[in-house]
Enzyme design. Structure first.
Site, PDB file in Angstrom:
ATOM      1  N   LYS A 155      36.130  36.037  43.244  1.00 50.95           N
ATOM      2  CA  LYS A 155      35.816  35.761  41.840  1.00 50.95           C
ATOM      3  C   LYS A 155      35.603  37.037  41.052  1.00 50.95           C
ATOM      4  O   LYS A 155      36.015  37.153  39.916  1.00 50.95           O
ATOM      5  CB  LYS A 155      34.557  34.890  41.771  1.00 50.95           C
ATOM      6  CG  LYS A 155      34.153  34.482  40.355  1.00 50.95           C
ATOM      7  CD  LYS A 155      35.152  33.523  39.765  1.00 50.95           C
ATOM      8  CE  LYS A 155      34.869  33.145  38.338  1.00 50.95           C
ATOM      9  NZ  LYS A 155      36.062  32.572  37.678  1.00 50.95           N
TER      10      LYS A 155
ATOM     11  N   TRP B  18      33.568  40.089  51.989  1.00 48.84           N
ATOM     12  CA  TRP B  18      34.996  40.004  51.648  1.00 48.84           C
ATOM     13  C   TRP B  18      35.578  41.345  52.054  1.00 48.84           C
ATOM     14  O   TRP B  18      35.241  42.380  51.477  1.00 48.84           O
ATOM     15  CB  TRP B  18      35.135  39.776  50.151  1.00 48.84           C
ATOM     16  CG  TRP B  18      36.511  39.477  49.671  1.00 48.84           C
ATOM     17  CD1 TRP B  18      37.226  38.341  49.889  1.00 48.84           C
ATOM     18  CD2 TRP B  18      37.333  40.300  48.855  1.00 48.84           C
ATOM     19  NE1 TRP B  18      38.439  38.412  49.252  1.00 48.84           N
ATOM     20  CE2 TRP B  18      38.539  39.603  48.605  1.00 48.84           C
ATOM     21  CE3 TRP B  18      37.187  41.571  48.283  1.00 48.84           C
ATOM     22  CZ2 TRP B  18      39.581  40.131  47.844  1.00 48.84           C
ATOM     23  CZ3 TRP B  18      38.222  42.089  47.528  1.00 48.84           C
ATOM     24  CH2 TRP B  18      39.400  41.375  47.313  1.00 48.84           C
TER      25      TRP B  18
ATOM     26  N   ARG C 173      32.292  33.699  44.846  1.00 49.32           N
ATOM     27  CA  ARG C 173      32.773  35.072  44.814  1.00 49.32           C
ATOM     28  C   ARG C 173      33.836  35.309  45.887  1.00 49.32           C
ATOM     29  O   ARG C 173      34.504  36.344  45.867  1.00 49.32           O
ATOM     30  CB  ARG C 173      31.601  36.030  45.027  1.00 49.32           C
ATOM     31  CG  ARG C 173      30.580  35.974  43.907  1.00 49.32           C
ATOM     32  CD  ARG C 173      29.294  36.628  44.317  1.00 49.32           C
ATOM     33  NE  ARG C 173      29.415  38.071  44.416  1.00 49.32           N
ATOM     34  CZ  ARG C 173      29.091  38.923  43.465  1.00 49.32           C
ATOM     35  NH1 ARG C 173      28.641  38.485  42.318  1.00 49.32           N
ATOM     36  NH2 ARG C 173      29.200  40.221  43.636  1.00 49.32           N
TER      37      ARG C 173
ATOM     38  N   ASN D 223      27.176  45.743  49.186  1.00 43.03           N
ATOM     39  CA  ASN D 223      28.413  45.471  48.443  1.00 43.03           C
ATOM     40  C   ASN D 223      28.889  46.787  47.860  1.00 43.03           C
ATOM     41  O   ASN D 223      28.074  47.586  47.421  1.00 43.03           O
ATOM     42  CB  ASN D 223      28.167  44.531  47.264  1.00 43.03           C
ATOM     43  CG  ASN D 223      27.785  43.148  47.715  1.00 43.03           C
ATOM     44  OD1 ASN D 223      27.913  42.817  48.886  1.00 43.03           O
ATOM     45  ND2 ASN D 223      27.319  42.348  46.784  1.00 43.03           N
ATOM     46  N   GLY D 224      30.210  46.965  47.789  1.00 47.01           N
ATOM     47  CA  GLY D 224      30.741  48.199  47.205  1.00 47.01           C
ATOM     48  C   GLY D 224      31.511  48.981  48.247  1.00 47.01           C
ATOM     49  O   GLY D 224      31.881  48.445  49.297  1.00 47.01           O
TER      50      GLY D 224
ATOM     51  N   GLU E  38      48.059  30.892  42.131  1.00 46.49           N
ATOM     52  CA  GLU E  38      46.839  31.297  42.840  1.00 46.49           C
ATOM     53  C   GLU E  38      46.148  30.137  43.545  1.00 46.49           C
ATOM     54  O   GLU E  38      45.492  30.348  44.551  1.00 46.49           O
ATOM     55  CB  GLU E  38      45.869  32.059  41.930  1.00 46.49           C
ATOM     56  CG  GLU E  38      45.221  31.244  40.852  1.00 46.49           C
ATOM     57  CD  GLU E  38      44.273  32.070  39.981  1.00 46.49           C
ATOM     58  OE1 GLU E  38      43.653  33.006  40.468  1.00 46.49           O
ATOM     59  OE2 GLU E  38      44.149  31.733  38.780  1.00 46.49           O
TER      60      GLU E  38
ATOM     61  N   GLU F 140      49.775  32.932  31.933  1.00 46.67           N
ATOM     62  CA  GLU F 140      48.539  32.354  32.457  1.00 46.67           C
ATOM     63  C   GLU F 140      48.844  31.075  33.258  1.00 46.67           C
ATOM     64  O   GLU F 140      48.265  30.843  34.322  1.00 46.67           O
ATOM     65  CB  GLU F 140      47.557  32.087  31.313  1.00 46.67           C
ATOM     66  CG  GLU F 140      46.267  31.381  31.707  1.00 46.67           C
ATOM     67  CD  GLU F 140      45.437  32.085  32.766  1.00 46.67           C
ATOM     68  OE1 GLU F 140      45.746  33.238  33.129  1.00 46.67           O
ATOM     69  OE2 GLU F 140      44.486  31.460  33.271  1.00 46.67           O
TER      70      GLU F 140
ATOM     71  N   LYS G 240      47.910  30.489  37.213  1.00 48.36           N
ATOM     72  CA  LYS G 240      47.074  29.370  37.691  1.00 48.36           C
ATOM     73  C   LYS G 240      47.766  28.658  38.835  1.00 48.36           C
ATOM     74  O   LYS G 240      47.173  28.370  39.860  1.00 48.36           O
ATOM     75  CB  LYS G 240      46.791  28.359  36.571  1.00 48.36           C
ATOM     76  CG  LYS G 240      45.735  28.674  35.569  1.00 48.36           C
ATOM     77  CD  LYS G 240      44.328  28.791  36.072  1.00 48.36           C
ATOM     78  CE  LYS G 240      44.039  30.176  36.569  1.00 48.36           C
ATOM     79  NZ  LYS G 240      43.565  31.180  35.686  1.00 48.36           N
TER      80      LYS G 240
ATOM     81  N   CYS H  47      31.928  40.433  47.977  1.00 48.37           N
ATOM     82  CA  CYS H  47      30.741  40.212  48.805  1.00 48.37           C
ATOM     83  C   CYS H  47      29.560  39.720  47.980  1.00 48.37           C
ATOM     84  O   CYS H  47      29.473  39.981  46.787  1.00 48.37           O
ATOM     85  CB  CYS H  47      30.331  41.517  49.465  1.00 48.37           C
ATOM     86  SG  CYS H  47      31.659  42.349  50.319  1.00 48.37           S
TER      87      CYS H  47
ATOM     88  N   HIS I 115      69.255  37.924  31.260  1.00 51.12           N
ATOM     89  CA  HIS I 115      69.422  39.317  31.686  1.00 51.12           C
ATOM     90  C   HIS I 115      69.185  39.487  33.180  1.00 51.12           C
ATOM     91  O   HIS I 115      68.970  40.608  33.643  1.00 51.12           O
ATOM     92  CB  HIS I 115      68.493  40.228  30.866  1.00 51.12           C
ATOM     93  CG  HIS I 115      68.819  40.215  29.405  1.00 51.12           C
ATOM     94  ND1 HIS I 115      69.969  40.792  28.907  1.00 51.12           N
ATOM     95  CD2 HIS I 115      68.199  39.660  28.341  1.00 51.12           C
ATOM     96  CE1 HIS I 115      70.028  40.611  27.591  1.00 51.12           C
ATOM     97  NE2 HIS I 115      68.957  39.911  27.225  1.00 51.12           N
TER      98      HIS I 115
HETATM   99  C1  F6R Z   1      42.475  34.302  37.787  1.00 50.15           C
HETATM  100  C2  F6R Z   1      41.273  35.092  37.617  1.00 50.15           C
HETATM  101  C3  F6R Z   1      41.396  36.569  37.710  1.00 50.15           C
HETATM  102  C4  F6R Z   1      40.391  37.262  36.779  1.00 50.15           C
HETATM  103  C5  F6R Z   1      40.436  38.776  36.990  1.00 50.15           C
HETATM  104  C6  F6R Z   1      39.516  39.508  36.042  1.00 50.15           C
HETATM  105  O1  F6R Z   1      42.233  32.938  37.635  1.00 50.15           O
HETATM  106  O2  F6R Z   1      40.207  34.579  37.428  1.00 50.15           O
HETATM  107  O3  F6R Z   1      42.698  36.992  37.440  1.00 50.15           O
HETATM  108  O4  F6R Z   1      40.697  36.935  35.460  1.00 50.15           O
HETATM  109  O5  F6R Z   1      40.084  39.087  38.302  1.00 50.15           O
HETATM  110  O6  F6R Z   1      38.197  39.125  36.231  1.00 50.15           O
HETATM  111  P1  F6R Z   1      37.115  39.357  35.118  1.00 50.15           P
HETATM  112  O7  F6R Z   1      37.470  38.513  33.942  1.00 50.15           O
HETATM  113  O8  F6R Z   1      35.816  38.968  35.741  1.00 50.15           O
HETATM  114  O9  F6R Z   1      37.173  40.814  34.757  1.00 50.15           O
END
Ligand code: F6R
Length: 606
Positions: free
Chosen positions: A601, A73, A27, A99-100, A486, A479, A483, A2, A502
């Site tokens: 985010k 959110w 976000r 938020n929260g 997602e 990673e 990418k 949010c 395995h």
């Molecule tokens: C994926 C991505 C997330 C963040 C994760 C941690 O592309 O961005 O997996 O890496 O939510 O977020 P932070 O780094 O803000 O703790």
């Protein structure tokens, strides 16, 4: 996650708070709303994108100089108009954005219903305006304080009311909130980029802070009413840095920012050919006495941590355990005052990472945050903060923040090794030189974008991707797979290449694409055998290999060559084509790249 915005001043408030919301879009959100004060409280809310909210509010509100707004959110209650914020009380005179999570909202709600309050939403937030209404006896601030004292959980909250139309009130507990300071005007936001077009001077609220904001100033107290002082943070980021700058998507812009990001992360930290970071306050005797290091993070930041685990353990000669914050916080790890716990986070606000930090501190560990957002909770609560200098990252999928985390990991590893005496200046020099070459090498690699475009086109009929690697390449594979999944919604998973036989090899057919990361010199032959295993089962193979690799093209369908560097630094180079591949597969598939479905985010709730 949010986003909250707010404005009080002389200007027309509604366009400002909506513009601020736009700057928090990264976000992630599923609904949005605005409340403005003028002859009472006017509220408008909608499901879906901000475009709809903008159309709704256009000309519909009476002129107003005080407003709050929110992008939601969903956590408690599905995405819907009644569940969207702002939420109001029964009288319609008090509105709140939050938020929260209010953990005891069910018991508060039952009690409030017994007092006659009528609830219109399924949210935890709605208890807040009703509580304020319940306690209001002519003093809104006192009622707000009393309401917050009944609440358990986390909140950043903004309150507006026609009981006090010349002020806004905000409070913070475990959820970020800032106040942008203008001339006779103030801007509330969950995150700094939302105030940057209006001011660079910002008050970052801390847990327990409550602020009453009027046109002539901000009064800051703690929940008990005692005055508190917070220093004004002068933000040097250019607001334009948070814009797309000519690229179709923030993601591609941020991929292209990466050479500069590496340079910025290194800047000032290499003195006379050696890494030096005295501001971290790490003392030689304490570093020598360390018995173990934990690296704790979530998602992409965890993948940067995996690289730390491998490079630090080898260089420091002590166990380095890498863990997901959501696991670490519940598994009672062995920690004492000789343990260093390193938390990696772009936002510095990820709930699980913060919980892990607090747990580590309770057990007496020294804590260090590798963190991007200045003034974030992780930066403030860890014993030291190593800032990654990536600037604002807007695309939900992390790219430049990851590269900056890797760079910080290498710098910190070298610095710790020197303090521990496991790295001589002679051994450090070539590594530092290789590190300094990375920005130009990444820039050169970006020139190969056309190759990636063609490969992405060829992959569009593929829905199962396996990312294979060994050692550091396995960390990169994880990673790369994240990418792709997602942002393009294609099934992709990473495997340590030696594990295929395995079990997972059973899934390999001609319908599968195998992305094989093959940059580790000392594992080249081992990985070649694994590539041949999947090739023999008709998988289509894309290899990411060194420019110097003599024969990768003999057993792969496509190969993207990346510049040569030290094995341990290769993740910085290997990830770039994988970021671009994810971007182009998602773009070809028409996905909403910067804001993937269901993702946020900054994950500030558990
Ligand atoms: C994926 C991505 C997330 C963040 C994760 C941690 O592309 O961005 O997996 O890496 O939510 O977020 P932070 O780094 O803000 O703790």
């Amino acid at each position: 996650m949010c986003g909250i915005t707010g404005y009080i001043g002389e200007r027309s408030a509604v366009p400002i708070v909506v513009d601020q919301l736009r700057r928090l879009e990264y976000r992630g959100y599923d609904s949005a709303g605005v409340a403005a004060l003028s002859n009472g409280v006017n509220v408008m809310k909608t499901e879906g994108k901000l475009k709809i909210l903008e159309q709704l509010v256009d000309g519909a509100f009476p002129e107003s100089q005080v407003a709050i707004a929110h992008t939601r959110w969903a956590t408690h209650g599905r995405p819907s108009v009644p569940n969207a914020h702002p939420h109001g009380d029964d009288s319609g005179k008090i509105v709140v954005c939050h938020n929260g999570i209010i953990e005891n909202y069910l018991e508060l709600r039952d009690w409030l219903q017994e007092q006659g309050h009528v609830f219109k939403s399924e949210t935890d937030t709605e208890v807040l305006p009703h509580l304020v209404e319940e306690y209001f006896e002519g003093d809104l601030e006192a009622a707000f304080r009393q309401a917050l004292s009944k609440v358990r959980g986390s909140y950043a909250v903004a309150l507006a009311s026609s009981h006090a139309p010349d002020q806004l009130m905000v409070a913070r507990q475990d959820s970020p909130l800032v106040i942008g300071l203008g001339e006779g005007e103030y801007f509330i936001a969950s995150d700094i980029p939302a105030v940057l077009p209006y001011t660079r001077d910002v008050l970052v609220l801390e847990d327990g802070d409550l602020a009453v904001i009027r046109r002539d100033g901000v009064t800051l107290t703690n929940l008990d009413g005692s005055p508190v002082e917070r220093q004004t943070l002068h933000v040097t980021w250019d607001a334009a840095a948070a814009e797309k700058g000519g690229y179709a998507h923030f993601m591609r812009k941020e991929i292209y920012d990466q050479p500069a990001t590496i340079r910025d992360t290194i800047r000032g930290r290499i003195i006379d050919g050696h890494v030096d970071m005295p501001d971290l306050g790490l003392h030689e005797d304490k570093v020598r006495a360390l018995n173990r290091i934990y690296v704790v993070a979530c998602g992409t930041a965890y993948h940067a941590g995996l690289v730390a685990g491998q490079t630090w353990e080898r260089r420091l000669r002590i166990p380095v355990v890498v863990d997901l914050a959501s696991e670490f916080r519940y598994r009672d790890p062995v920690i004492d005052e000789r343990t260093l716990v390193v938390l990696v986070s772009q936002s510095g606000e990820t709930a699980d990472t913060l919980a892990a930090l607090r747990d580590a501190k309770r057990h007496g560990a020294r804590t260090l945050g590798i963190v991007n957002v200045v003034g974030s909770t992780l930066a403030r609560e860890a014993d030291s903060a190593l800032y990654t200098q990536a600037g604002p990252e807007i695309c939900v999928a992390s790219t430049k923040a990851y590269i900056s985390q890797l760079t910080a990991v290498y710098l910190l590893g070298l610095y710790l090794a020197r303090l521990r005496g496991t790295l001589t200046p002679e051994a450090e020099a070539p590594i530092v030189e290789a590190l300094q070459r990375l920005p130009d090498q990444v820039a050169a690699l970006l020139q190969k974008e056309d190759e990636v475009v063609k490969i992405a086109d060829a992959f569009m009929d593929c829905h199962d991707f396996f990312f294979l690697g060994r050692g550091m390449d396995y960390a990169v594979a994880q990673e790369g797979a994240l990418k792709l999944k997602e942002i393009s919604y294609r099934h992709s998973e990473a495997l340590a290449a030696g594990e295929m036989k395995h079990g997972t090899l059973a899934l390999v057919t001609g319908d599968v694409c195998a992305i094989c990361i093959a940059t580790q010199e000392h594992l080249r032959e081992k990985l070649a055998s694994n590539i041949k295993e999947v090739k023999a089962r008709d998988a289509r193979v894309l290899a990411i290999a060194r420019e110097s690799d003599p024969d990768i093209h003999k057993y792969s369908d496509w190969a993207i060559r990346v510049p040569d560097s030290l094995d341990e630094l290769m993740p910085v180079l290997a990830i770039v084509p994988l970021q671009l591949l994810a971007y182009y597969v998602a773009r070809n598939a028409g996905c909403e790249i910067d804001q993937p479905r269901n993702l946020a985010k900054s994950v500030t709730v558990e």
